[in-house]
Scaffold this motif. Structure first.
Motif, PDB file in Angstrom:
ATOM      1  N   TRP A  20      -1.114  -2.069  11.161  1.00  0.00           N
ATOM      2  CA  TRP A  20       0.010  -2.727  10.492  1.00  0.00           C
ATOM      3  C   TRP A  20      -0.469  -4.105  10.053  1.00  0.00           C
ATOM      4  O   TRP A  20      -1.170  -4.783  10.803  1.00  0.00           O
ATOM      5  CB  TRP A  20       1.184  -2.903  11.452  1.00  0.00           C
ATOM      6  N   PHE A  21      -0.057  -4.548   8.863  1.00  0.00           N
ATOM      7  CA  PHE A  21      -0.417  -5.872   8.366  1.00  0.00           C
ATOM      8  C   PHE A  21       0.725  -6.873   8.518  1.00  0.00           C
ATOM      9  O   PHE A  21       0.595  -8.015   8.079  1.00  0.00           O
ATOM     10  CB  PHE A  21      -0.857  -5.797   6.906  1.00  0.00           C
ATOM     11  N   ASP A  32       3.718  -5.278  -1.370  1.00  0.00           N
ATOM     12  CA  ASP A  32       2.720  -5.825  -0.441  1.00  0.00           C
ATOM     13  C   ASP A  32       2.058  -4.706   0.353  1.00  0.00           C
ATOM     14  O   ASP A  32       2.691  -3.716   0.721  1.00  0.00           O
ATOM     15  CB  ASP A  32       3.372  -6.768   0.587  1.00  0.00           C
ATOM     16  N   ARG A  33       0.798  -4.909   0.673  1.00  0.00           N
ATOM     17  CA  ARG A  33       0.069  -4.022   1.566  1.00  0.00           C
ATOM     18  C   ARG A  33       0.702  -4.168   2.954  1.00  0.00           C
ATOM     19  O   ARG A  33       0.687  -5.253   3.540  1.00  0.00           O
ATOM     20  CB  ARG A  33      -1.391  -4.477   1.570  1.00  0.00           C
ATOM     21  N   GLU A  36      -2.018   0.460   6.827  1.00  0.00           N
ATOM     22  CA  GLU A  36      -3.207   1.217   6.437  1.00  0.00           C
ATOM     23  C   GLU A  36      -3.218   2.505   7.238  1.00  0.00           C
ATOM     24  O   GLU A  36      -2.972   2.487   8.451  1.00  0.00           O
ATOM     25  CB  GLU A  36      -4.468   0.407   6.732  1.00  0.00           C
ATOM     26  N   THR A  43      -9.465   5.642   3.691  1.00  0.00           N
ATOM     27  CA  THR A  43      -8.318   4.846   4.111  1.00  0.00           C
ATOM     28  C   THR A  43      -7.422   4.594   2.901  1.00  0.00           C
ATOM     29  O   THR A  43      -7.896   4.513   1.762  1.00  0.00           O
ATOM     30  CB  THR A  43      -8.734   3.492   4.727  1.00  0.00           C
ATOM     31  N   ASP A  45      -3.643   2.430   1.664  1.00  0.00           N
ATOM     32  CA  ASP A  45      -2.610   1.450   1.973  1.00  0.00           C
ATOM     33  C   ASP A  45      -1.246   2.014   1.610  1.00  0.00           C
ATOM     34  O   ASP A  45      -1.102   2.711   0.609  1.00  0.00           O
ATOM     35  CB  ASP A  45      -2.823   0.158   1.172  1.00  0.00           C
ATOM     36  N   ALA A  47       2.478   0.573   0.739  1.00  0.00           N
ATOM     37  CA  ALA A  47       3.098  -0.686   0.318  1.00  0.00           C
ATOM     38  C   ALA A  47       4.522  -0.820   0.848  1.00  0.00           C
ATOM     39  O   ALA A  47       5.195   0.176   1.133  1.00  0.00           O
ATOM     40  CB  ALA A  47       3.118  -0.762  -1.204  1.00  0.00           C
TER      41      ALA A  47
END
Length: 82
Positions: A20-21, A32-33, A36, A43, A45, A47
């Motif tokens: 998680w970002f 936004d990313r 992942e 891999t 992403d 959003a």
């Protein structure tokens, strides 16, 4: 209102959540990313589906995932328009 973060179709390979970002409570912006995921050796992403605050993570790193599965929830920010 909440927007669901869903896993898109990524093919037949098994998919797991990598990272998680954002943390719950963090502000995120549409596009936004946010997450992942890993499918085989690739891999991808996922959003943020809307602008708001990440309300909840429903899946954790290394969890196996399926297409369409809800990964998390974004609490959508209401715009105050006069």
């Amino acid at each position: 209102m909440q927007a669901e973060v869903r896993l898109p179709e990524l093919g037949a390979a098994p998919v797991v959540l990598s990272v998680w970002f954002a943390d719950p409570g963090d502000m995120v912006y549409e596009g936004d990313r946010l997450v992942e995921v890993r499918a085989g050796s690739a891999t991808f992403d996922v959003a943020a589906p809307a602008t708001g605050r990440l309300a909840e993570r429903l899946q954790l790193p290394n969890d196996p995932l399926q297409t369409g599965q809800v990964l998390g929830l974004v609490e959508v920010e209401e715009l105050n328009v006069p």
